[in-house]
Enzyme design. Structure first.
Site, PDB file in Angstrom:
ATOM      1  N   LYS A 165      -0.144  -4.292   5.698  1.00  0.00           N
ATOM      2  CA  LYS A 165      -0.899  -3.781   4.557  1.00  0.00           C
ATOM      3  C   LYS A 165      -0.540  -4.638   3.342  1.00  0.00           C
ATOM      4  O   LYS A 165       0.631  -4.772   2.991  1.00  0.00           O
ATOM      5  CB  LYS A 165      -0.519  -2.321   4.286  1.00  0.00           C
ATOM      6  CG  LYS A 165      -1.252  -1.747   3.090  1.00  0.00           C
ATOM      7  CD  LYS A 165      -0.729  -0.368   2.723  1.00  0.00           C
ATOM      8  CE  LYS A 165      -1.293   0.066   1.380  1.00  0.00           C
ATOM      9  NZ  LYS A 165      -0.515   1.147   0.780  1.00  0.00           N
ATOM     10  N   GLY A 204       1.066   7.753  -6.560  1.00  0.00           N
ATOM     11  CA  GLY A 204       2.071   8.751  -6.918  1.00  0.00           C
ATOM     12  C   GLY A 204       1.566   9.826  -7.872  1.00  0.00           C
ATOM     13  O   GLY A 204       2.260  10.788  -8.161  1.00  0.00           O
ATOM     14  N   ALA A 258      -3.515   6.208  -1.840  1.00  0.00           N
ATOM     15  CA  ALA A 258      -2.922   6.401  -3.170  1.00  0.00           C
ATOM     16  C   ALA A 258      -3.630   7.475  -3.996  1.00  0.00           C
ATOM     17  O   ALA A 258      -4.845   7.446  -4.176  1.00  0.00           O
ATOM     18  CB  ALA A 258      -2.892   5.115  -3.976  1.00  0.00           C
ATOM     19  N   GLY A 259      -2.841   8.405  -4.479  1.00  0.00           N
ATOM     20  CA  GLY A 259      -3.339   9.401  -5.416  1.00  0.00           C
ATOM     21  C   GLY A 259      -3.759  10.720  -4.796  1.00  0.00           C
ATOM     22  O   GLY A 259      -4.058  11.678  -5.497  1.00  0.00           O
ATOM     23  N   ASN A 286       1.642   9.941   0.779  1.00  0.00           N
ATOM     24  CA  ASN A 286       3.101   9.968   0.880  1.00  0.00           C
ATOM     25  C   ASN A 286       3.676  10.969  -0.115  1.00  0.00           C
ATOM     26  O   ASN A 286       4.270  11.964   0.266  1.00  0.00           O
ATOM     27  CB  ASN A 286       3.675   8.566   0.630  1.00  0.00           C
ATOM     28  CG  ASN A 286       5.188   8.568   0.623  1.00  0.00           C
ATOM     29  OD1 ASN A 286       5.809   9.058  -0.312  1.00  0.00           O
ATOM     30  ND2 ASN A 286       5.801   8.061   1.675  1.00  0.00           N
ATOM     31  N   THR A 287       3.440  10.705  -1.413  1.00  0.00           N
ATOM     32  CA  THR A 287       4.066  11.546  -2.441  1.00  0.00           C
ATOM     33  C   THR A 287       3.736  13.024  -2.260  1.00  0.00           C
ATOM     34  O   THR A 287       4.602  13.879  -2.456  1.00  0.00           O
ATOM     35  CB  THR A 287       3.607  11.093  -3.845  1.00  0.00           C
ATOM     36  OG1 THR A 287       3.807   9.685  -3.935  1.00  0.00           O
ATOM     37  CG2 THR A 287       4.403  11.774  -4.937  1.00  0.00           C
TER      38      THR A 287
END
Lengths: 417, 255
Positions: B96, B157, B183-184, B205-206
Site C-alpha cells: 500500500k 484518525g 481513513a476516517g 483502524n482507529t
C-alpha cells in the site's frame, strides 16, 4: 522559594572567580545576546517574528471562563483558543481539558506510548548558564567518552531492548566537535533504529553531515523565549546568542532532518508565555515545513550538583498538566515527550492524557550505564550528571507499567530512508 | 452471495474488511482477524523494523495476506525504497503506497503516489495506492498499473466518516478497479454507507483501536460491512426526496 543560581566553587582561580562575578553583576561586560557571532549561519525566516509578536501581546489575565468554555467547545483550536487554555481562567477546567486532550491523543496516536533513552557522551561545556549542572564554572567530574566507551554503553542499552536513542553532549564545540558527535552517531546507527541528538546548535552544513551519519531528529531547548530574562541566565558562550538558538530547528530541517523537538525550560521565566511561544514555534515552523515531524517537551527546572535549591518556582504539576493538555488540544498531531525530571506517578498519569513519549532507563551522567543496567561497579570515574532525575525506572519496569495502564509501549515506529 | 469475492491482484478474498496499521497492538490484530474476519492486515514497515519480541510479522497467521505500507515516506523515491525493503523482509508482493508530505493532517500526496505506483507496478508489486479522491488521479493510477484505488473518507484518525462521499461515489462509478475506502471511517454505520455506495472494501483502524470494547466493535464492523455489501448487491430502493409519489402515472394520458 526564589532561585539562587550563583554558586562559587572553591577550586576556581582568583582570576576565574573575578570574571565569573563580573559576568554575574555587570551586564555591560557580557556580549550582545541578540547578535550572531562570526561563523554562525543567519537564515531568512519570519518564524521568530511571528512567535515573538504573539508572545509579547499575550495578556493571559484578560481571558475568562467563557473564553475557556468556547475554546473547549470548538472542534478546531486556534491561537486565541490556545491562549485561553493557557490562562489562569482555564485552571478550574483542568478535568475537561484532560478529557479533550485524551480524545485528541487517541485520534492521532491510539493507545501507543513510545520509549527512548538518552545517552550523554560528554559533559564538557563552554557556556555559563547559571541553572545548569554542566555550566563551565560548576565543579563536577568532566568526562568525554571514547568511541570504544560509547560503543560499550550503546551495547548495554541496546541489550536492554531499547531501539531509540537520544545522544547528548554538553555544549563544547572544542571538546566534543561535530566530527566526534557524528562518529558516535554512526555507531548508534548500528545498535538503534532511531537516532536523535540534543547537542549545541550548529550550522546547516553540520546538520547535513550529522544526518548523513544517521541522525534524523534534532532537539534544541530554547530555555526561555523571554530574551531579556535569557540574557540574565546565559552569561557566556555561544549559547548566549538567543536568535541562533531559535533558528536551530529550522537549520536542522534545511539540513535534511526528518523531525525536530522544542521546549522552554519551565520555571525560568513566565511559564504561560514560554509555553505559548514553544507551541507557536512549532506551529509556525510546521506551516513552513509541513512535512517535518515535530515534538514538544516540557522540562521544569530541577536541582543540580552543588545547588539543590533550584526548583521550578510556580510551575506545579497542575500547571504542567494544564500546559500539556493545552499543547495537545492546539497541536493534536505533535509528539509530546515527558522526561524523567517528572515523577513516575505524574508520568503514568500524563501518558493517559497527552504525552506520547517517555524516557526509561535514564542516566544524565556520563559512562555509568553498566553500573545502572547491570549493577556492575565501573572502574573509572563516571562523569557527573546534568540534573537530578525523579523517575529512575528501568526499561522493563516502564514497559510493564505502561502495559498495566492499558496502553501499548512501542520501541520503534521509524525508518531511516 | 457465495461467489461474491473481493479480487485484488488476482487474489480472492471473502472478507471486505481490511485492518489499517495506524495504531496497532496484538490485541487489535487478533480482534480484526477473529471478530472482524479480516483477511488482509496492513502493517507499517517502519513498525516491523523492530527487535521487539512481539514482532507483528510472527503474529499474523499464514492465511492472512500482509499489506505492508510505506508510511514514513515523504516522496516516491522513499516509498519505493520502503516497498522494496518490505519485499526483502518477506512481506510478499502486496504494497500500500502512503506518501505524506504533511505531518499535520497526514494527507496523501497524489502526484508522488502516481510516480511510486508506476515504478512498483513495473517491478511486479500489487500496488494499492492511498489517495485523495480525485478522478483524474485515479484514472492515472489505473493507467500506471494500480491493483486497487484507496481514497480517503476523511482525514486519517479523525473518525469523521464519509466527508468525501460525492467524490468517492464518482470513483466507484468511473473506475474499473476495486475502490477501497480508507481513513476516517469512525463507526460501523459509516462503513455500511460506503459499502452501500459500492465500495469494494473498507479499511479502518482507529475506530477499532480506540473503541471501548475492541472485539465487540470488530464484530460490529463485520456485520455493518456485510449489510452494506448485501444492500449494494440487492440494489437500494429509491429514496423520495420530497412528498409522496403519485400512484397514477403522470404519463397515463399517453396512449
Amino acid at each position: 522559594m526564589e532561585n539562587k543560581f550563583f554558586i562559587d566553587s572553591d577550586e576556581l582561580t582568583a582570576t576565574a572567580l573575578e570574571k565569573k562575578h563580573r559576568l554575574e553583576t555587570d551586564p555591560s561586560c557580557r556580549i550582545d545576546h541578540m547578535k550572531y557571532l562570526p561563523g554562525m549561519d543567519v537564515i531568512e525566516s519570519d518564524v521568530c517574528k511571528n512567535v515573538m509578536s504573539e508572545m509579547e501581546s499575550f495578556d493571559y489575565s484578560k481571558y475568562t471562563a467563557a473564553d475557556v468554555r468556547r475554546a473547549l467547545a470548538k472542534s478546531k483550536c486556534d491561537i486565541e483558543d490556545f491562549k485561553a487554555l493557557l490562562s489562569p481562567a482555564a485552571e478550574p477546567f483542568l478535568e475537561q481539558m484532560a478529557a479533550k486532550a485524551k480524545l485528541e491523543t487517541s485520534k492521532h496516536f491510539g493507545n501507543t506510548v513510545y520509549l527512548f533513552t538518552p545517552l550523554y557522551i560528554a559533559n564538557y561545556c563552554e557556556n555559563y548558564c547559571v541553572y545548569c549542572g554542566f555550566n563551565c564554572y560548576n565543579k563536577i567530574n568532566r568526562l568525554k567518552l571514547s568511541m570504544e566507551q560509547i560503543e560499550h554503553e550503546m551495547k548495554i542499552i541496546a541489550d536492554s531492548g531499547m531501539e531509540e536513542i537520544l545522544i547528548l553532549t554538553g555544549e563544547s564545540p572544542s571538546k566534543s566537535d561535530v566530527k566526534y558527535i557524528g562518529e558516535a552517531c554512526k555507531i548508534a546507527r548500528k545498535y538503534f533504529r532511531m537516532v536523535g541528538i540534543e547537542i549545541y546548535p550548529v550550522n546547516v552544513k553540520d546538520y547535513k553531515y550529522l544526518h548523513e551519519c544517521g541522525v534524523d531528529y534534532v532537539t534544541v531547548f530554547q530555555e526561555t523565549y523571554d530574551t531579556d530574562k535569557y540574557e540574565t541566565l546565559h552569561l557566556m558562550g555561544n549559547k548566549r546568542i538567543w536568535p541562533y538558538r531559535f533558528d536551530a530547528q529550522e537549520r536542522a530541517l534545511m539540513g535534511g532532518m526528518r523531525g525536530v523537538a522544542f521546549s522552554a525550560l519551565l520555571g525560568l521565566s513566565d511559564f504561560r508565555k514560554d509555553a505559548l511561544a514553544s507551541a507557536l514555534h512549532v506551529y509556525f515552523l510546521q506551516r513552513k515545513y509541513p512535512y517535518a515531524e515535530m515534538s514538544l517537551s516540557c522540562p521544569r527546572l530541577r536541582p543540580i550538583i552543588n545547588n539543590d535549591t533550584i526548583n521550578p518556582l510556580d510551575v506545579g504539576e497542575k500547571q504542567l498538566c494544564q500546559i500539556l493538555c493545552a499543547y495537545r488540544i492546539f497541536l493534536p498531531f505533535v509528539g509530546i515527550t515527558v522526561s524523567s525530571r517528572e515523577t513516575a506517578e505524574f508520568r503514568n498519569g500524563i501518558v493517559k492524557i497527552a504525552a506520547t513519549k517517555v524516557s526509561a532507563g535514564v542516566s544524565t551522567g556520563i559512562g555509568d550505564h553498566e553500573e545502572k543496567y547491570a549493577g556492575k561497579e565501573v572502574d573509572e570515574d563516571a562523569g557527573d550528571e546534568q540534573f537530578e532525575i525523579s523517575d529512575g525506572r528501568s526499561l522493563i519496569k516502564m514497559y510493564n507499567d505502561i502495559s498495566d495502564e492499558g496502553l501499548q509501549p512501542v520501541f520503534n515506529d521509524y525508518i531511516y530512508v | 452471495m457465495e461467489k461474491d469475492k473481493l479480487v485484488i491482484g488476482g487474489k480472492e478474498f471473502d472478507s471486505r474488511f481490511i485492518l489499517g496499521s495506524g495504531k496497532y497492538s496484538m490485541k487489535l490484530i487478533d480482534a480484526a482477524i477473529k471478530d472482524a474476519g479480516a483477511e488482509i492486515i496492513t502493517l507499517a514497515v517502519r513498525r516491523t523494523n523492530t527487535k521487539e519480541e512481539e514482532n507483528i510479522l510472527d503474529f499474523i497467521p499464514k492465511n492472512v495476506t500482509l499489506l505492508p505500507n510505506t508510511s514514513g515516506a515523504r516522496d516516491a523515491k522513499e516509498a519505493v525504497r520502503i516497498a522494496r525493503l518490505a519485499r526483502e523482509l518477506g512481506c510478499g508482493d502486496f504494497v500500500k503506497i502512503e506518501i505524506m508530505r504533511d505531518s499535520k493532517y497526514l494527507l496523501p500526496d497524489n502526484y508522488e503516489t502516481i510516480k511510486a505506483t508506476e515504478i512498483l507496478a513495473k517491478e511486479g508489486f500489487v500496488v494499492l495506492p492511498y489517495m485523495y479522491p480525485d478522478l483524474n488521479v485515479a484514472r492515472e493510477l489505473v493507467n500506471v498499473g494500480a491493483a486497487a484505488v484507496m481514497p480517503l473518507a476523511s482525514p486519517i484518525g479523525s473518525n469523521k466518516g464519509l466527508a468525501t462521499k460525492e467524490f468517492i461515489q464518482i470513483l466507484i462509478d468511473e473506475i474499473d478497479l476495486p475502490i477501497i475506502v480508507d481513513a476516517g471511517i469512525g463507526a460501523p454505520s459509516q462503513a455500511c454507507e460506503a459499502m452501500e455506495m459500492g465500495a469494494a472494501a473498507i479499511m479502518a483502524n482507529t475506530a477499532l483501536a480506540t473503541a471501548g470494547d475492541l472485539t465487540l466493535m470488530a464484530s460490529a464492523f463485520k456485520d455493518a460491512i456485510n449489510a452494506g455489501r448485501k444492500a449494494y448487491l440487492a440494489g437500494l430502493g429509491r429514496v423520495l426526496t420530497r412528498g409522496a409519489s403519485a400512484s397514477d402515472p403522470l404519463t397515463g394520458f399517453l396512449h
